[in-house]
Motif scaffolding. Structure first.
Motif, PDB file in Angstrom:
ATOM      1  N   VAL A 194     -35.791 -24.255  21.751  1.00  0.00           N
ATOM      2  CA  VAL A 194     -36.595 -22.833  21.882  1.00  0.00           C
ATOM      3  C   VAL A 194     -36.586 -21.651  21.456  1.00  0.00           C
ATOM      4  CG1 VAL A 194     -35.112 -20.906  23.339  1.00  0.00           C
ATOM      5  CG2 VAL A 194     -33.602 -23.295  23.916  1.00  0.00           C
ATOM      6  N   ALA A 195     -37.776 -20.700  21.835  1.00  0.00           N
ATOM      7  CA  ALA A 195     -38.730 -19.571  21.248  1.00  0.00           C
ATOM      8  C   ALA A 195     -38.718 -18.921  21.330  1.00  0.00           C
ATOM      9  CB  ALA A 195     -39.974 -19.945  20.662  1.00  0.00           C
ATOM     10  N   TRP A 196     -38.201 -17.485  20.828  1.00  0.00           N
ATOM     11  CA  TRP A 196     -38.084 -16.432  22.435  1.00  0.00           C
ATOM     12  C   TRP A 196     -39.077 -15.131  22.164  1.00  0.00           C
ATOM     13  CZ3 TRP A 196     -33.757 -16.364  25.239  1.00  0.00           C
ATOM     14  CH2 TRP A 196     -32.642 -17.100  25.339  1.00  0.00           C
ATOM     15  N   THR A 197     -39.732 -14.661  23.710  1.00  0.00           N
ATOM     16  CA  THR A 197     -40.235 -12.943  23.706  1.00  0.00           C
ATOM     17  C   THR A 197     -39.994 -11.546  23.385  1.00  0.00           C
ATOM     18  OG1 THR A 197     -40.562 -14.375  25.677  1.00  0.00           O
ATOM     19  CG2 THR A 197     -42.047 -14.977  24.480  1.00  0.00           C
ATOM     20  N   ASN A 198     -38.610 -12.286  23.858  1.00  0.00           N
ATOM     21  CA  ASN A 198     -38.187 -10.859  24.230  1.00  0.00           C
ATOM     22  C   ASN A 198     -38.774  -9.742  25.405  1.00  0.00           C
ATOM     23  OD1 ASN A 198     -35.913 -11.166  22.595  1.00  0.00           O
ATOM     24  ND2 ASN A 198     -37.623 -10.727  20.941  1.00  0.00           N
ATOM     25  N   LYS A 205     -48.072 -12.531  23.222  1.00  0.00           N
ATOM     26  CA  LYS A 205     -46.170 -13.686  22.406  1.00  0.00           C
ATOM     27  C   LYS A 205     -46.746 -14.508  22.516  1.00  0.00           C
ATOM     28  CE  LYS A 205     -42.988 -12.516  19.334  1.00  0.00           C
ATOM     29  NZ  LYS A 205     -43.343 -13.316  18.140  1.00  0.00           N
ATOM     30  N   GLU A 206     -45.928 -15.632  24.334  1.00  0.00           N
ATOM     31  CA  GLU A 206     -45.530 -16.326  25.053  1.00  0.00           C
ATOM     32  C   GLU A 206     -46.582 -17.661  24.260  1.00  0.00           C
ATOM     33  OE1 GLU A 206     -45.726 -15.488  28.672  1.00  0.00           O
ATOM     34  OE2 GLU A 206     -44.983 -13.675  28.867  1.00  0.00           O
ATOM     35  N   GLN A 228     -46.039 -15.549  34.133  1.00  0.00           N
ATOM     36  CA  GLN A 228     -46.846 -16.056  33.439  1.00  0.00           C
ATOM     37  C   GLN A 228     -47.077 -17.331  33.523  1.00  0.00           C
ATOM     38  OE1 GLN A 228     -49.366 -14.531  35.812  1.00  0.00           O
ATOM     39  NE2 GLN A 228     -47.787 -12.743  36.740  1.00  0.00           N
ATOM     40  N   PRO A 229     -47.878 -18.153  33.923  1.00  0.00           N
ATOM     41  CA  PRO A 229     -47.520 -19.745  33.137  1.00  0.00           C
ATOM     42  C   PRO A 229     -48.612 -19.649  32.266  1.00  0.00           C
ATOM     43  CG  PRO A 229     -49.254 -19.591  35.166  1.00  0.00           C
ATOM     44  CD  PRO A 229     -48.364 -18.071  35.553  1.00  0.00           C
ATOM     45  N   ASN A 230     -49.217 -18.663  30.727  1.00  0.00           N
ATOM     46  CA  ASN A 230     -49.788 -18.708  29.560  1.00  0.00           C
ATOM     47  C   ASN A 230     -49.577 -19.829  29.363  1.00  0.00           C
ATOM     48  OD1 ASN A 230     -50.482 -16.123  30.066  1.00  0.00           O
ATOM     49  ND2 ASN A 230     -48.599 -15.325  30.229  1.00  0.00           N
ATOM     50  N   VAL A 231     -48.008 -19.761  29.059  1.00  0.00           N
ATOM     51  CA  VAL A 231     -47.333 -21.543  28.087  1.00  0.00           C
ATOM     52  C   VAL A 231     -48.089 -22.402  28.472  1.00  0.00           C
ATOM     53  CG1 VAL A 231     -45.935 -22.908  27.356  1.00  0.00           C
ATOM     54  CG2 VAL A 231     -45.540 -20.315  27.514  1.00  0.00           C
ATOM     55  N   ILE A 232     -48.395 -22.287  29.987  1.00  0.00           N
ATOM     56  CA  ILE A 232     -49.135 -23.765  30.338  1.00  0.00           C
ATOM     57  C   ILE A 232     -50.535 -24.020  30.258  1.00  0.00           C
ATOM     58  CG2 ILE A 232     -49.852 -24.978  32.893  1.00  0.00           C
ATOM     59  CD1 ILE A 232     -47.067 -24.826  32.400  1.00  0.00           C
ATOM     60  N   GLU A 233     -51.285 -23.010  30.042  1.00  0.00           N
ATOM     61  CA  GLU A 233     -51.695 -22.954  29.773  1.00  0.00           C
ATOM     62  C   GLU A 233     -52.962 -22.982  28.274  1.00  0.00           C
ATOM     63  OE1 GLU A 233     -54.580 -18.596  29.805  1.00  0.00           O
ATOM     64  OE2 GLU A 233     -53.345 -18.454  32.283  1.00  0.00           O
ATOM     65  N   VAL A 234     -51.657 -23.043  27.234  1.00  0.00           N
ATOM     66  CA  VAL A 234     -52.300 -23.411  25.685  1.00  0.00           C
ATOM     67  C   VAL A 234     -51.428 -25.026  25.933  1.00  0.00           C
ATOM     68  CG1 VAL A 234     -50.903 -23.935  23.453  1.00  0.00           C
ATOM     69  CG2 VAL A 234     -51.509 -20.945  25.388  1.00  0.00           C
ATOM     70  N   ALA A 235     -50.848 -25.842  26.656  1.00  0.00           N
ATOM     71  CA  ALA A 235     -51.051 -27.140  27.105  1.00  0.00           C
ATOM     72  C   ALA A 235     -51.309 -27.439  27.569  1.00  0.00           C
ATOM     73  CB  ALA A 235     -49.199 -27.179  27.855  1.00  0.00           C
ATOM     74  N   GLU A 236     -52.531 -26.979  28.131  1.00  0.00           N
ATOM     75  CA  GLU A 236     -53.845 -27.793  28.810  1.00  0.00           C
ATOM     76  C   GLU A 236     -54.805 -27.789  27.688  1.00  0.00           C
ATOM     77  OE1 GLU A 236     -54.333 -29.142  32.456  1.00  0.00           O
ATOM     78  OE2 GLU A 236     -52.634 -29.375  32.273  1.00  0.00           O
ATOM     79  N   GLN A 237     -54.855 -26.376  27.116  1.00  0.00           N
ATOM     80  CA  GLN A 237     -56.266 -26.581  26.230  1.00  0.00           C
ATOM     81  C   GLN A 237     -55.658 -27.935  24.886  1.00  0.00           C
ATOM     82  OE1 GLN A 237     -55.860 -22.720  24.819  1.00  0.00           O
ATOM     83  NE2 GLN A 237     -56.501 -21.723  26.572  1.00  0.00           N
ATOM     84  N   LYS A 238     -54.629 -28.054  24.493  1.00  0.00           N
ATOM     85  CA  LYS A 238     -53.877 -29.160  23.545  1.00  0.00           C
ATOM     86  C   LYS A 238     -53.699 -30.309  24.395  1.00  0.00           C
ATOM     87  CE  LYS A 238     -52.396 -25.803  20.076  1.00  0.00           C
ATOM     88  NZ  LYS A 238     -52.635 -26.410  18.807  1.00  0.00           N
TER      89      LYS A 238
END
Length: 366
Positions: A194-198, A205-206, A228-238
């Motif tokens: 787990v990584a926190w963004t607070n 940060k996400e 928001q699905p910002n994490v999904i955007e990074v995963a898609e890029q990688k």
């Protein structure tokens, strides 16, 4: 004969009087349109904003339309900025019967203000506000998190799964733990980092935390608890496998496996129905789940195997039949036993006092 004639006349007069009285009553009650239930709704973003806000808005709109209630919406009301207080004053001016606070932090910041409006019934998407006049509601998202954990546990090959989370409160903590229990059900060797963004909304940060988990920890499946699905955007890029939150991520590749979904319509409908039935003073907590279709998983990617789907369906049916995710032997990260064989952790503990994590959860430190 005279008596009979008089009696007929009297009966005729009485009949006329009764008819007139009935007509007057019908006209008096029928001339006024029945007052519609007026519902105030406060949200942190826009109604069109994909994710948390749109899901809530669609749910309350669906419920209001079905029950013929009038909806008043306050959008873009940020937490801890004094904006929620202003929104409540404005909605009170609209003569609403109900005000629904659809973000976690609202209730605690306006807890004393609510006493100024005894004729309005308040509902909060939080159980941590400490005000007995505020009714609480949520869906049992931890059930969907558990199912999503099964997907992650069956997908990972590195046995390291990432989770970007907003903050450590009972809601987030039980979601992380339920997800980890789902992972362990099918893959006891895997861990959840787990990584926190607070923050609920911090795109930079996400994305940063998602990249750190992928690059430094080697996670090959990732999920999140944010608006928001910002994490999904990074995963898609990688090209990393991902699991969403709220709803499916439109336009994603097959690396997007599924999402833990809310269906808020059933919850909001139950709230409004109870208010109309006069049960608002009786029911303090609404927490419904998979058995009422309040949560579920989005359609699966082609990368989710038939074997995995069968295991998910098995677990889903178990929950519908009464199985609770937080039952049986459960240890926390300190290897303290939190639940024993034959036991189930109470809703009170899950809702208000979940300040720990199940064994198998680790935390990223930059």
């Amino acid at each position: 004969m005279k008596n009979k004639s008089l009696m007929k006349k009297l009966l005729f007069v009485v009949a006329i009087i009764v008819f007139v009285l009935i007509l007057v009553i019908i006209l008096a009650t029928g001339s006024k349109e029945k007052k519609k239930l007026r519902v105030g709704f406060v949200m942190t973003g826009m109604a069109t904003e994909e994710g948390w806000n749109k899901l809530h808005y669609d749910g309350i709109k669906e419920a209001c339309e079905e029950l013929d209630a009038k909806l008043y919406v306050k959008e873009n009301v940020k937490e801890k900025k004094g904006q929620c207080e202003q929104a409540i004053h404005e909605l009170a001016g609209d003569d609403v019967d109900i005000i629904i606070l659809s973000s976690y932090g609202y209730a605690s910041e306006v807890a004393t203000l609510i006493d100024e409006y005894p004729d309005i019934t308040f509902y909060s998407e939080s159980f941590d506000h400490g005000n007995s006049k505020i009714k609480s509601y949520f869906a049992r998202m931890y059930q969907a998190r558990y199912l999503a954990g099964i997907v992650a546990g069956k997908t990972t090959t590195s046995n390291t799964i990432g989770y970007v989370a907003a903050m450590a409160n009972s809601e987030v903590n039980r979601g992380i733990s339920a997800f980890a229990l789902g992972v362990q059900r099918v893959n006891p060797k895997a861990k959840v980092v787990v990584a926190w963004t607070n923050s609920w909304d911090d795109a930079a940060k996400e994305k940063e935390m998602a990249e750190c988990l992928m690059d430094e920890k080697g996670v090959d499946v990732i999920t999140y608890h944010q608006n928001q699905p910002n994490v999904i955007e990074v995963a898609e890029q990688k090209g990393i496998a991902s699991i969403g939150y709220h709803e499916a991520f439109s336009g994603a590749s097959d690396h997007f496996l599924t999402a833990a979904e809310f269906h808020f319509g059933p919850t909001y409908k139950e709230i409004l129905l109870d208010y109309n039935r006069g049960k608002a003073d009786i029911v303090d907590t609404y927490w419904i789940g998979i058995e009422q279709d309040a949560i579920g998983l989005a359609p699966y990617s082609s990368k989710v195997s038939g074997e995995t789907i069968a295991e998910i369906e098995k677990a889903r049916q178990e929950m519908i039949n009464g199985y609770d995710v937080f039952s049986g032997v459960i240890y926390d990260t300190e290897h303290t036993k939190r639940c024993d064989q034959g036991e189930t952790i109470s809703d009170e503990q899950l809702l208000k006092h979940f300040d720990w994590y199940v064994e198998g959860v680790e935390f990223y430190e930059k």
